[in-house]
Write an enzyme that holds these catalytic residues in place. Structure first.
Site, short mmCIF file in Angstrom:
data_model
loop_
_atom_site.label_atom_id
_atom_site.label_comp_id
_atom_site.label_asym_id
_atom_site.label_seq_id
_atom_site.Cartn_x
_atom_site.Cartn_y
_atom_site.Cartn_z
N THR A 48 -1.85 5.32 -0.04
CA THR A 48 -0.41 5.55 -0.25
C THR A 48 0.40 5.35 1.02
OG1 THR A 48 -0.54 7.92 0.24
CG2 THR A 48 -0.94 7.26 -2.04
N ASP A 49 1.71 5.26 0.80
CA ASP A 49 2.65 5.23 1.93
C ASP A 49 3.08 6.67 2.23
OD1 ASP A 49 4.52 5.93 -0.05
OD2 ASP A 49 5.41 3.93 -0.13
N ALA A 50 4.05 6.82 3.10
CA ALA A 50 4.51 8.16 3.53
C ALA A 50 5.07 8.98 2.38
CB ALA A 50 5.54 8.03 4.64
N ALA A 51 5.53 8.32 1.32
CA ALA A 51 6.09 9.03 0.17
C ALA A 51 5.03 9.40 -0.87
CB ALA A 51 7.18 8.18 -0.47
N ILE B 76 3.21 7.21 -2.55
CA ILE B 76 3.18 6.17 -3.58
C ILE B 76 2.20 5.08 -3.13
CG2 ILE B 76 4.54 4.36 -4.70
CD1 ILE B 76 6.96 6.26 -4.46
#
Length: 166
Positions: free
Chosen positions: A40-43, A45
């Site tokens: 995932t990314d920082a969010a 997602i």
């Protein structure tokens, strides 16, 4: 922290399903997987390119369960599978800790290539659809090579339609 004793039967059953080689449902291969932090990314997602990684794992497991061992193909025959083309249709994001399935279906079996449709789903919702053409290539030249008879024989039961050259 929960103890092993506190684990519910449903959680234990779910844990036993992952990872593994998946299973066939008719001619379609289903590979369960879990979204980890690294995906995932920082969010939280799933990063878009990671769907390609999920699909690659599923194709490898599809071949394994179909009886195709890629190592001797590579080491003894000097052949490998390479993605020639892939198109992705993103519909909805996957998130951290989601339980997903990659559902792979052989759409076309050519002389030197295989076309697949791969859907990444969460429950009944399709998140991403990937159309991919995988070519059999000779490692010595990087040029397309006919699928070996054993590979073709293993894949034919899963083919939606049989056609000639690719």
């Amino acid at each position: 922290m929960s103890s092993p004793e506190a684990m519910t039967e449903a959680a234990m059953t779910e844990a036993l399903d992952l990872p593994g080689s998946g299973r066939f449902e008719g001619a379609e291969h289903w590979l369960p997987l879990r979204v980890y932090y690294e995906d995932t990314d920082a969010a939280g997602i799933v990063y878009h390119a990671n769907y390609l990684r999920f699909a690659e794992r599923a194709r490898s497991e599809f071949l394994r369960l179909a009886g195709i061992d890629q190592r001797p193909l590579y080491e003894d025959a000097g052949l490998a599978f390479a993605v020639r083309r892939a198109s992705l249709d993103y519909r909805c994001p996957a998130r951290l800790d989601d339980r997903l399935e990659v559902r792979s279906r052989l759409v076309r079996l050519g002389a030197a290539s295989v076309d697949l449709e791969q859907r990444i789903v969460r429950g009944r919702q399709t998140l991403v659809t990937i159309m991919v053409k995988v070519a059999c290539v000779a490692l010595s030249s990087g040029r397309p090579s006919r699928l070996p008879a054993a590979v073709r024989d293993a894949l034919e039961p899963f083919a939606q339609q049989e056609t000639g050259e690719s």
